[in-house]
Design an enzyme around this catalytic site. Structure first.
Site, mmCIF file in Angstrom:
data_model
loop_
_atom_site.group_PDB
_atom_site.id
_atom_site.type_symbol
_atom_site.label_atom_id
_atom_site.label_comp_id
_atom_site.label_asym_id
_atom_site.label_seq_id
_atom_site.Cartn_x
_atom_site.Cartn_y
_atom_site.Cartn_z
ATOM 1 N N LYS A 39 84.637 43.598 47.832
ATOM 2 C CA LYS A 39 84.315 43.398 49.251
ATOM 3 C C LYS A 39 85.315 44.149 50.128
ATOM 4 C CE LYS A 39 85.702 40.464 52.431
ATOM 5 N NZ LYS A 39 85.558 41.199 53.678
ATOM 6 N N GLU A 44 98.521 41.733 47.001
ATOM 7 C CA GLU A 44 99.289 42.875 47.524
ATOM 8 C C GLU A 44 99.307 42.689 49.033
ATOM 9 O OE1 GLU A 44 100.786 45.326 45.957
ATOM 10 O OE2 GLU A 44 100.032 45.099 43.928
ATOM 11 N N CYS A 72 101.095 49.542 54.332
ATOM 12 C CA CYS A 72 101.865 48.340 53.985
ATOM 13 C C CYS A 72 103.328 48.680 53.768
ATOM 14 C CB CYS A 72 101.265 47.683 52.758
ATOM 15 S SG CYS A 72 101.102 48.798 51.363
ATOM 16 N N GLU A 101 105.730 42.239 61.138
ATOM 17 C CA GLU A 101 105.189 43.517 60.669
ATOM 18 C C GLU A 101 104.314 44.092 61.786
ATOM 19 O OE1 GLU A 101 101.939 43.364 57.851
ATOM 20 O OE2 GLU A 101 102.529 45.264 56.965
HETATM 21 P P1 NAD Z 1 93.479 40.767 56.382
HETATM 22 O O1 NAD Z 1 94.279 39.867 55.528
HETATM 23 O O2 NAD Z 1 93.099 40.307 57.733
HETATM 24 O O3 NAD Z 1 92.090 41.143 55.658
HETATM 25 C C1 NAD Z 1 92.049 41.723 54.386
HETATM 26 C C2 NAD Z 1 90.717 41.390 53.735
HETATM 27 O O4 NAD Z 1 90.651 39.972 53.513
HETATM 28 C C3 NAD Z 1 89.480 41.741 54.547
HETATM 29 O O5 NAD Z 1 88.496 42.244 53.679
HETATM 30 C C4 NAD Z 1 89.046 40.393 55.120
HETATM 31 O O6 NAD Z 1 87.668 40.314 55.422
HETATM 32 C C5 NAD Z 1 89.391 39.470 53.975
HETATM 33 N N1 NAD Z 1 89.597 38.065 54.339
HETATM 34 C C6 NAD Z 1 89.926 37.537 55.535
HETATM 35 N N2 NAD Z 1 90.033 36.195 55.466
HETATM 36 C C7 NAD Z 1 89.800 35.870 54.174
HETATM 37 C C8 NAD Z 1 89.802 34.632 53.463
HETATM 38 N N3 NAD Z 1 90.071 33.471 54.054
HETATM 39 N N4 NAD Z 1 89.555 34.658 52.144
HETATM 40 C C9 NAD Z 1 89.315 35.832 51.509
HETATM 41 N N5 NAD Z 1 89.273 37.029 52.133
HETATM 42 C C10 NAD Z 1 89.523 37.044 53.462
HETATM 43 O O7 NAD Z 1 94.289 42.128 56.423
HETATM 44 P P2 NAD Z 1 93.962 43.435 57.286
HETATM 45 O O8 NAD Z 1 94.316 43.158 58.711
HETATM 46 O O9 NAD Z 1 92.612 43.916 56.941
HETATM 47 O O10 NAD Z 1 95.008 44.487 56.647
HETATM 48 C C11 NAD Z 1 96.302 44.670 57.096
HETATM 49 C C12 NAD Z 1 97.315 43.990 56.182
HETATM 50 O O11 NAD Z 1 97.146 44.424 54.838
HETATM 51 C C13 NAD Z 1 98.751 44.332 56.552
HETATM 52 O O12 NAD Z 1 99.541 43.171 56.517
HETATM 53 C C14 NAD Z 1 99.179 45.285 55.442
HETATM 54 O O13 NAD Z 1 100.572 45.344 55.221
HETATM 55 C C15 NAD Z 1 98.431 44.729 54.282
HETATM 56 N N6 NAD Z 1 98.305 45.730 53.208
HETATM 57 C C16 NAD Z 1 99.021 45.545 52.051
HETATM 58 C C17 NAD Z 1 98.975 46.512 51.041
HETATM 59 C C18 NAD Z 1 99.759 46.351 49.754
HETATM 60 O O14 NAD Z 1 99.473 47.072 48.789
HETATM 61 N N7 NAD Z 1 100.752 45.474 49.675
HETATM 62 C C19 NAD Z 1 98.175 47.643 51.209
HETATM 63 C C20 NAD Z 1 97.459 47.787 52.385
HETATM 64 C C21 NAD Z 1 97.531 46.816 53.379
#
Ligand code: NAD
Length: 497
Positions: free
Chosen positions: A169, A242, A276, A373
């Protein structure tokens, strides 16, 4: 409006009753319609993945490698189309979209060159014990909006190569490239091996609680990661998380400022700061502090910010309105803290979610920009004078993704880098994932690792297969109908509880 995108469910393309708009962050207006998966569609995707798992798990790693290579070739043939869509939905410059896709291919191919072999634990007078790695079943993969292709392809590769099937997803902000990848996958794998469903946060939550999913591979924010883990606990799913970072880079007093400023700049502002593991706190020794601030601000002022298809553009918009407003609020907060905004500091006067690259000096811990962040094109530059002190300051955070130390003396930098509480510590470098190096966070930046042999292991369950060498069973006493059978005396080789 672009339309015609479909989920991939058990080998077939499906749309559905509901859909949502996808916005181009370079214009701030919708440009495409995306189908929204229902609960029933998720259930069918999971059921298809479970069915497919029964035969996919029986294939050999060599067969799976072959299939994945064929899939990679098909993706390559359509990489320009994928890159174009990526720029539209994510906003990044077209050349950077091509880079993202090429890096995803390189990681895919690199992962396939790794071999997860059984490990011999013992072969001696006590017997033969081997640790085998078996697939878990159905992997539920959930990705964010910053690098959708770079995150989707390795999750597909690691899941399938280890013998699992997948339900993937993408983020509702950037779902289209992943749907296209799913469409291409339909032609290369048996039905049900790769499923892609688009939808909002609810769909993610249904996945984490779904009893038909065995593992969640999640990339996203710390806050959502905690929800994922809590929900996955109800079925004791395996999880890889992650999550976000607030990476510190420490610049020592002996650096060549002019030489390293561009590297530091792009390690922070690449993908408009939405990485990230970007540098999010830059600690600079007081001896070179002013020169470094000046050099970074000079680069920031020269960078062309614009829509991804504009000529010569180096930096795109922030990906979505919510993030754009959050980054602007963090910048506003630094004004209240009396920090010095050296350049940028405001939105660009044009449609879309553009913020000028912003360097903030004379700022320290205790401010939102340093402690949270930001995930956008803004960098706090923090002064330090003492190495022990700066290591403590770098580590005084709940984040622990990665970090770096910069010095003309790599030995000196290495001694400091080893003290950083992070999953990856670089020397004179920052940002980058390599297929053969496990990547992930310490503390609240995550659980588990992706990439490398260790990453592949996280997509498996171990089984110890044991052939003990036991002492001979003592001869039985002559049986008389009334005599009880005495148990064998315990020996050194008999397992005791
Ligand atoms: P987010 O956590 O808002 O969303 C990520 C995904 O989770 C989306 O697909 C979203 O629809 C889904 N989601 C939301 N609520 C959920 C729930 N309750 N249960 C399951 N899935 C759910 O993150 P974002 O704003 O899309 O991305 C930015 C963040 O991602 C930043 O904090 C960034 O640092 C992190 N990130 C980490 C890495 C890594 O490898 N460590 C890589 C890229 C991004």
């Amino acid at each position: 409006m672009q339309s015609g995108f479909t989920h991939t469910i058990d080998g077939r393309g499906e749309s559905g009753d509901t859909s949502f708009d996808v916005v181009n962050p370079g214009t701030g207006t919708p440009f495409a319609v995306c189908p929204e998966a229902s609960r029933d569609q998720l259930d069918r995707a999971v059921a298809g993945a479970r069915r497919a798992f029964e035969s996919w798990r029986e294939t050999t790693p060599a067969e799976r490698r072959e299939r994945l290579r064929g899939f990679a070739e098909a993706l390559k043939a359509r990489s320009k189309e994928i890159a174009t869509l990526l720029t539209r939905e994510q906003g990044k410059p077209f050349a950077r979209a091509q880079d993202e896709i090429n890096r995803a291919f390189a990681n895919l191919e690199g992962l396939l060159a790794l071999e997860l072999k059984p490990e011999l634990l013992r072969d001696n007078e006590r017997g033969h014990v081997e640790l085998q790695y078996h697939p878990l079943g159905v992997v539920g993969a959930i990705t964010p909006w910053n690098v959708p292709v770079l995150l989707a392809l390795p999750k597909i590769t690691q899941s399938l190569y280890t013998g699992n099937t997948i339900v993937l997803k993408p983020s509702p902000y950037t779902p289209l490239t992943t749907l296209l990848i799913g469409e291409i996958a339909r032609e290369h794998f048996p039905p049900g091996v790769v499923n892609v469903v688009a939808g909002g946060n609810d769909l993610g939550a249904w996945m984490t609680e779904h009893p038909g999913i065995d593992k969640i591979s999640f990339t996203g924010s710390v806050a959502t990661g905690k929800r994922v883990m809590a929900s996955a606990a109800s079925t004791l799913k395996r999880v890889t998380l992650e999550l976000g970072g607030n990476d510190a880079a420490i610049v020592l007093d002996d650096v060549d400022v002019t030489a390293i400023a561009p590297r530091l700049f792009w390690a922070s502002f690449g993908n408009s700061g939405q990485i990230c593991m970007a540098i999010k706190r830059l600690y600079v020794h007081e001896k070179v502090y002013d020169a470094m601030c000046e050099a970074l601000a000079g680069i920031a002022r020269r960078v062309k910010v614009g829509e991804g298809f504009e000529e010569g553009v180096l930096m795109g918009p922030v990906q979505n309105r919510m993030q754009y407003e959050r980054v602007l609020a963090l910048i506003e907060d630094t004004r209240r803290e009396n920090a010095r905004i050296l350049c940028g500091g405001e939105a660009l006067p044009r449609p879309g979610y553009f913020i000028a690259p912003t360097i903030v000096a004379d700022i320290a811990e205790g401010t939102r920009l340093v402690d949270e962040e930001p995930f956008g094109p803004v960098l706090p530059v923090i002064r330090f004078s003492d190495v022990d002190d700066v290591v403590q300051r770098a580590n005084r955070t709940r984040f622990g993704l990665s970090g770096s130390v910069w010095s003309a003396d790599p030995g000196r930098a290495r001694a400091i880098a080893q003290r950083l509480e992070v999953g990856t510590a670089w020397i004179n470098h920052h940002v980058g994932v390599e297929y053969d190096v496990p990547f992930g966070g310490t503390k609240e930046s995550g659980i588990g690792r992706e990439y490398g042999i260790q990453g592949l292991k996280h997509y498996t369950e171990t089984r110890a297969v044991s052939v003990p060498i036991l002492p001979p069973v003592p001869p039985m006493p002559a049986m008389s109908p009334a005599a009880p059978i005495a148990p064998a005396a315990p020996s050194a080789n008999t397992p005791q509880r």
